[in-house]
Design a protein around this motif. Structure first.
Motif: not given
Length: 342
Positions: A92-94, A212-218, A272-281
């Motif tokens: 799950a992306p953050t 933005k906080d991840f939500k599947t409708p995006y 120090t930290q890492s998080f999973y993100v989806l970027l638009p291409v």
């Protein structure tokens, strides 16, 4: 699990609209805020595990997907669907940056970019051979990094002066010590094995204030991929991305010296930290002279990257122009200095 977002008005499928930032129905024009969309109009169909076959809840067709796909469109009815079981738990992306450029705007931006190619063939500049343009969310890991840097060096300051008939050079030597702490936030590294790393790097920068906080409708109406590499596997690439910045900063602290001889340079960079993100291409496939050229466009800023074909004739003319200009300049200097004219 396959998710459909049904229009409360007409029952058709809704997709994410990049212009309004809302779920939109192409049939009746209704738009709904993602945050407030009622679960009553979300339909789901379940599938076992990581199977590559899913069933479209809308028309019943079987969706054949790559094991890495997390969002797609039904080839039969066009419905945008999200494969939610591939977006749960550690998958799950953050965060997500939604598309802010529509497909029509992306096509226009690509046309404009093609026309700026001063050394590309005229046929390519017309931008009329687009085979496909696909909006997809590419998985990235974002890293916050901390660098602890210790430097020992000898710095020199050189001064030249004259006294009477003599010229002197004075060189002073200084012991230099530096103890530096640097912090980097949101260093992006793409996590899809299908994407070309250099191409994805060149799409930067994104505006991270729009995360933005991840939500599947995006994802509805777009293709999305899940990561192939976890955060630990890609950490060396994140460290490599900041290495040049670290060297540049160290050098900036030595600006007062004529020369610097480094005796010791210890650099320790840790996550120090890492998080999973989806970027638009937007991925653009362009057909020119029976060859396919792939370009990528930042789905937020419209920046286009890729290697267009080069016109040999334009390159020759360009170098010829430089050579001709240089020749004229040299002759003009010669004439002004009394050397005559050609």
């Amino acid at each position: 699990m396959v998710i459909h977002y049904k229009c409360p008005n007409c029952g058709d499928d809704m997709v994410f609209d990049s212009e309004s930032g809302m779920l939109s129905c192409h049939s009746c024009g209704r738009k709904d805020n993602i945050e407030n969309f009622s679960e009553e109009y979300i339909t789901t169909a379940f599938s076992d595990g990581e199977a590559k076959e899913y069933q479209c809840e809308n028309c019943g067709a079987v969706l054949i997907t790559d094991a890495d796909t997390t969002a797609t469109t039904c080839s039969f009815c066009g419905a945008g669907v999200v494969l939610a079981d591939r977006l749960s738990g550690t998958l799950a992306p953050t965060k997500v940056i939604p598309f802010s450029i529509s497909k029509e705007e992306a096509i226009q931006a690509f046309h404009a970019w093609c026309k700026k190619g001063l050394l590309t063939p005229k046929g390519f500049m017309s931008a009329d051979r687009i085979k496909s343009i696909t909006g997809m969310y590419v998985p990235f890991w974002f890293y916050d990094l901390n660098s602890d840097i210790k430097v020992q060096a000898v710095g020199t300051k050189v001064r030249h002066y004259s006294r009477g008939e003599y010229d002197y050079t004075e060189t002073l030597y200084f012991e230099v010590f530096r103890d530096i702490t640097l912090d980097y936030v949101k260093v992006p590294v793409d996590a899809s094995e299908k994407m070309h790393d250099e191409l994805m790097d060149r799409l930067e920068p994104y505006h991270y204030d729009q995360l933005k906080d991840f939500k599947t409708p995006y994802l509805a109406g777009y293709i999305a991929e899940k990561y192939n590499y976890d955060a630990n596997e890609l950490l060396p690439r994140a460290k490599a991305k900041v290495a040049d910045y670290i060297e540049s900063f160290i050098q900036s602290t030595m600006a007062g010296y004529t020369g610097v001889n480094y005796r010791k340079k210890e650099i320790s960079t840790e996550k120090t930290q890492s998080f999973y993100v989806l970027l638009p291409v937007w991925m653009v496939s362009y057909d020119y002279q029976k060859a396919e050229h792939i370009f990528a466009m930042n789905g937020q800023t419209g920046k286009v990257v890729g290697k267009p074909p080069i016109s040999a004739g334009k390159v020759a003319a360009w170098f010829g122009g430089i050579a001709g200009t240089s020749f004229i300049a040299l002759k003009l200097i010669q004439f002004l200095l009394g050397g005559g004219i050609w």
